[in-house]
Design a protein around this motif. Structure first.
Motif, PDB file in Angstrom:
ATOM      1  N   HIS A  69      14.297 -28.071  35.623  1.00 51.32           N
ATOM      2  CA  HIS A  69      15.017 -26.841  35.980  1.00 51.32           C
ATOM      3  C   HIS A  69      14.461 -25.615  35.250  1.00 51.32           C
ATOM      4  CE1 HIS A  69      17.133 -28.455  32.465  1.00 51.32           C
ATOM      5  NE2 HIS A  69      17.431 -27.203  32.174  1.00 51.32           N
ATOM      6  N   PHE A  70      13.684 -25.835  34.189  1.00 54.41           N
ATOM      7  CA  PHE A  70      13.043 -24.709  33.503  1.00 54.41           C
ATOM      8  C   PHE A  70      11.825 -24.199  34.263  1.00 54.41           C
ATOM      9  CE2 PHE A  70      15.093 -26.743  29.743  1.00 54.41           C
ATOM     10  CZ  PHE A  70      15.876 -25.664  29.362  1.00 54.41           C
ATOM     11  N   ASN A  71      11.327 -24.994  35.193  1.00 53.59           N
ATOM     12  CA  ASN A  71      10.134 -24.631  35.956  1.00 53.59           C
ATOM     13  C   ASN A  71      10.536 -23.815  37.186  1.00 53.59           C
ATOM     14  OD1 ASN A  71       7.566 -24.420  36.937  1.00 53.59           O
ATOM     15  ND2 ASN A  71       7.444 -26.527  37.667  1.00 53.59           N
ATOM     16  N   THR A  72      10.788 -22.550  36.967  1.00 57.53           N
ATOM     17  CA  THR A  72      11.142 -21.626  38.040  1.00 57.53           C
ATOM     18  C   THR A  72       9.978 -20.655  38.259  1.00 57.53           C
ATOM     19  OG1 THR A  72      12.088 -19.967  36.558  1.00 57.53           O
ATOM     20  CG2 THR A  72      13.583 -21.726  37.364  1.00 57.53           C
ATOM     21  N   PRO A  73       9.932 -20.002  39.407  1.00 54.70           N
ATOM     22  CA  PRO A  73       8.874 -19.002  39.618  1.00 54.70           C
ATOM     23  C   PRO A  73       8.890 -17.898  38.550  1.00 54.70           C
ATOM     24  CG  PRO A  73       9.925 -19.536  41.701  1.00 54.70           C
ATOM     25  CD  PRO A  73      10.733 -20.210  40.626  1.00 54.70           C
ATOM     26  N   GLN A  74      10.080 -17.492  38.118  1.00 54.45           N
ATOM     27  CA  GLN A  74      10.177 -16.439  37.096  1.00 54.45           C
ATOM     28  C   GLN A  74       9.625 -16.938  35.753  1.00 54.45           C
ATOM     29  OE1 GLN A  74      12.790 -17.594  38.886  1.00 54.45           O
ATOM     30  NE2 GLN A  74      13.382 -15.903  40.211  1.00 54.45           N
ATOM     31  N   ALA A  75       9.960 -18.175  35.400  1.00 53.67           N
ATOM     32  CA  ALA A  75       9.475 -18.739  34.139  1.00 53.67           C
ATOM     33  C   ALA A  75       7.962 -18.895  34.181  1.00 53.67           C
ATOM     34  CB  ALA A  75      10.148 -20.081  33.874  1.00 53.67           C
ATOM     35  N   TYR A  76       7.458 -19.410  35.296  1.00 54.04           N
ATOM     36  CA  TYR A  76       6.016 -19.581  35.464  1.00 54.04           C
ATOM     37  C   TYR A  76       5.307 -18.235  35.307  1.00 54.04           C
ATOM     38  CZ  TYR A  76       1.483 -20.526  37.570  1.00 54.04           C
ATOM     39  OH  TYR A  76       0.146 -20.626  37.783  1.00 54.04           O
ATOM     40  N   GLN A  77       5.812 -17.219  35.995  1.00 52.25           N
ATOM     41  CA  GLN A  77       5.162 -15.909  35.963  1.00 52.25           C
ATOM     42  C   GLN A  77       5.203 -15.294  34.570  1.00 52.25           C
ATOM     43  OE1 GLN A  77       3.515 -14.792  38.806  1.00 52.25           O
ATOM     44  NE2 GLN A  77       2.574 -13.509  37.246  1.00 52.25           N
ATOM     45  N   ALA A  78       6.336 -15.420  33.891  1.00 50.41           N
ATOM     46  CA  ALA A  78       6.455 -14.877  32.535  1.00 50.41           C
ATOM     47  C   ALA A  78       5.476 -15.560  31.589  1.00 50.41           C
ATOM     48  CB  ALA A  78       7.892 -15.039  32.030  1.00 50.41           C
ATOM     49  N   LEU A  79       5.379 -16.877  31.687  1.00 56.20           N
ATOM     50  CA  LEU A  79       4.453 -17.623  30.836  1.00 56.20           C
ATOM     51  C   LEU A  79       3.012 -17.301  31.204  1.00 56.20           C
ATOM     52  CD1 LEU A  79       3.942 -19.680  28.630  1.00 56.20           C
ATOM     53  CD2 LEU A  79       4.258 -21.498  30.337  1.00 56.20           C
ATOM     54  N   LYS A  92      -6.210 -20.573  34.936  1.00 62.61           N
ATOM     55  CA  LYS A  92      -5.374 -21.261  35.909  1.00 62.61           C
ATOM     56  C   LYS A  92      -4.286 -21.998  35.132  1.00 62.61           C
ATOM     57  CE  LYS A  92      -5.626 -24.289  39.862  1.00 62.61           C
ATOM     58  NZ  LYS A  92      -6.481 -24.960  40.822  1.00 62.61           N
ATOM     59  N   LEU A  93      -3.053 -21.847  35.588  1.00 58.42           N
ATOM     60  CA  LEU A  93      -1.915 -22.521  34.953  1.00 58.42           C
ATOM     61  C   LEU A  93      -1.251 -23.410  35.997  1.00 58.42           C
ATOM     62  CD1 LEU A  93       0.050 -22.924  32.559  1.00 58.42           C
ATOM     63  CD2 LEU A  93       1.328 -20.947  33.409  1.00 58.42           C
ATOM     64  N   ILE A  94      -1.183 -24.685  35.685  1.00 58.24           N
ATOM     65  CA  ILE A  94      -0.541 -25.660  36.564  1.00 58.24           C
ATOM     66  C   ILE A  94       0.619 -26.275  35.794  1.00 58.24           C
ATOM     67  CG2 ILE A  94      -0.844 -27.834  37.824  1.00 58.24           C
ATOM     68  CD1 ILE A  94      -3.875 -27.146  37.899  1.00 58.24           C
ATOM     69  N   VAL A  95       1.745 -26.456  36.465  1.00 54.86           N
ATOM     70  CA  VAL A  95       2.888 -27.135  35.860  1.00 54.86           C
ATOM     71  C   VAL A  95       3.190 -28.369  36.691  1.00 54.86           C
ATOM     72  CG1 VAL A  95       5.295 -26.960  35.142  1.00 54.86           C
ATOM     73  CG2 VAL A  95       3.821 -24.935  35.019  1.00 54.86           C
ATOM     74  N   LEU A  96       3.138 -29.527  36.040  1.00 56.35           N
ATOM     75  CA  LEU A  96       3.403 -30.792  36.715  1.00 56.35           C
ATOM     76  C   LEU A  96       4.644 -31.453  36.134  1.00 56.35           C
ATOM     77  CD1 LEU A  96      -0.164 -32.409  36.690  1.00 56.35           C
ATOM     78  CD2 LEU A  96       0.957 -31.237  38.585  1.00 56.35           C
ATOM     79  N   GLU A  97       5.395 -32.092  36.996  1.00 59.24           N
ATOM     80  CA  GLU A  97       6.510 -32.899  36.529  1.00 59.24           C
ATOM     81  C   GLU A  97       5.923 -34.242  36.097  1.00 59.24           C
ATOM     82  OE1 GLU A  97      10.392 -34.531  38.677  1.00 59.24           O
ATOM     83  OE2 GLU A  97      10.193 -32.340  38.790  1.00 59.24           O
ATOM     84  N   ASP A  98       6.211 -34.628  34.858  1.00 62.75           N
ATOM     85  CA  ASP A  98       5.567 -35.801  34.277  1.00 62.75           C
ATOM     86  C   ASP A  98       6.527 -36.438  33.278  1.00 62.75           C
ATOM     87  OD1 ASP A  98       3.980 -37.605  32.857  1.00 62.75           O
ATOM     88  OD2 ASP A  98       2.359 -36.187  32.514  1.00 62.75           O
ATOM     89  N   ASP A  99       6.863 -37.681  33.492  1.00 66.52           N
ATOM     90  CA  ASP A  99       7.784 -38.366  32.594  1.00 66.52           C
ATOM     91  C   ASP A  99       7.072 -39.261  31.586  1.00 66.52           C
ATOM     92  OD1 ASP A  99      10.180 -37.219  33.393  1.00 66.52           O
ATOM     93  OD2 ASP A  99      10.370 -38.565  35.100  1.00 66.52           O
ATOM     94  N   LYS A 100       5.921 -38.837  31.163  1.00 66.61           N
ATOM     95  CA  LYS A 100       5.186 -39.527  30.104  1.00 66.61           C
ATOM     96  C   LYS A 100       5.746 -39.050  28.764  1.00 66.61           C
ATOM     97  CE  LYS A 100       0.360 -40.395  29.056  1.00 66.61           C
ATOM     98  NZ  LYS A 100      -0.994 -39.898  29.348  1.00 66.61           N
ATOM     99  N   PHE A 101       6.548 -39.889  28.142  1.00 66.67           N
ATOM    100  CA  PHE A 101       7.238 -39.485  26.919  1.00 66.67           C
ATOM    101  C   PHE A 101       6.428 -39.765  25.656  1.00 66.67           C
ATOM    102  CE2 PHE A 101      10.647 -39.840  30.007  1.00 66.67           C
ATOM    103  CZ  PHE A 101      11.365 -38.682  29.751  1.00 66.67           C
ATOM    104  N   SER A 102       5.244 -40.332  25.803  1.00 65.83           N
ATOM    105  CA  SER A 102       4.440 -40.645  24.619  1.00 65.83           C
ATOM    106  C   SER A 102       3.789 -39.397  24.019  1.00 65.83           C
ATOM    107  CB  SER A 102       3.373 -41.681  24.968  1.00 65.83           C
ATOM    108  OG  SER A 102       2.522 -41.185  25.979  1.00 65.83           O
ATOM    109  N   ILE A 103       3.686 -38.340  24.790  1.00 68.38           N
ATOM    110  CA  ILE A 103       3.130 -37.082  24.277  1.00 68.38           C
ATOM    111  C   ILE A 103       4.296 -36.123  24.067  1.00 68.38           C
ATOM    112  CG2 ILE A 103       1.536 -35.180  24.684  1.00 68.38           C
ATOM    113  CD1 ILE A 103      -0.075 -37.082  26.454  1.00 68.38           C
ATOM    114  N   LEU A 104       4.366 -35.542  22.883  1.00 67.39           N
ATOM    115  CA  LEU A 104       5.508 -34.726  22.517  1.00 67.39           C
ATOM    116  C   LEU A 104       5.351 -33.276  22.950  1.00 67.39           C
ATOM    117  CD1 LEU A 104       6.113 -36.071  18.889  1.00 67.39           C
ATOM    118  CD2 LEU A 104       7.185 -36.822  21.011  1.00 67.39           C
ATOM    119  N   THR A 105       6.454 -32.698  23.370  1.00 66.62           N
ATOM    120  CA  THR A 105       6.525 -31.264  23.663  1.00 66.62           C
ATOM    121  C   THR A 105       6.791 -30.537  22.350  1.00 66.62           C
ATOM    122  OG1 THR A 105       8.909 -31.203  24.003  1.00 66.62           O
ATOM    123  CG2 THR A 105       7.546 -31.824  25.909  1.00 66.62           C
ATOM    124  N   PRO A 106       6.641 -29.217  22.306  1.00 69.20           N
ATOM    125  CA  PRO A 106       6.976 -28.494  21.079  1.00 69.20           C
ATOM    126  C   PRO A 106       8.420 -28.754  20.608  1.00 69.20           C
ATOM    127  CG  PRO A 106       5.673 -27.089  22.481  1.00 69.20           C
ATOM    128  CD  PRO A 106       5.993 -28.328  23.282  1.00 69.20           C
TER     129      PRO A 106
END
Length: 150
Positions: A69-79, A92-106
């Motif tokens: 739900h954080f992946n909105t057009p407004q969020a993408y554009q701001a980032l 180029k910025l690509i956002v993929l939905e990925d449920d790989k939990f072995s790599i940590l987000t900030p």
């Protein structure tokens, strides 16, 4: 930098939250990069909940489906705008939905560091000979949930 302080409901010390964030910078380059950029909140939340893969032409962000739900057009554009201001070449910025939990987000890194500090604080209190003596003489006990790192 401390915009995500509300995520740590039990922490009321902004200096401690800053220590956690600064520690995350040492462990994760994406965490460090995020807080160097001037990203509007909507884009910051997208980045905070994504891990970064560097590609030859830019970045691919991987976000868990639970946070999609954080992946909105407004969020993408701001980032994207914040990232392109920091780079002199188009990217180029690509956002993929990925449920790989072995790599940590900030945000995952921050929580992991917080948990490490919490475990260390509790271990320190329970191993303290003065506290052990007080507990013995006064038939007292330490409530584990009352121990918080500083």
């Amino acid at each position: 930098m401390t915009r995500d302080i509300h995520k740590y409901k039990d922490i009321s010390n902004p200096e401690f939250v800053l220590k956690i964030i600064e520690e995350s910078w040492k462990r994760d380059t994406w965490s460090a990069d995020l807080d160097r950029l001037n990203i509007p909140d909507v884009g910051y939340q997208l980045a905070l909940h994504s891990w970064r893969e560097v590609t030859t032409r830019g970045f691919c962000l991987h976000i868990h489906s639970i946070h999609s739900h954080f992946n909105t057009p407004q969020a993408y554009q701001a980032l994207y705008n914040s990232l392109t201001k920091a780079k002199t070449v188009p990217l180029k910025l690509i956002v993929l939905e990925d449920d790989k939990f072995s790599i940590l987000t900030p945000l995952d890194w921050r929580y992991k560091i917080y948990e490490e500090k919490l475990v260390a604080a509790r271990k320190s209190v329970f191993n303290d000979t003065n506290i052990q003596t007080l507990c013995h003489f006064f038939d007292a006990s330490v409530e584990e949930n009352s121990i918080w790192p500083t």
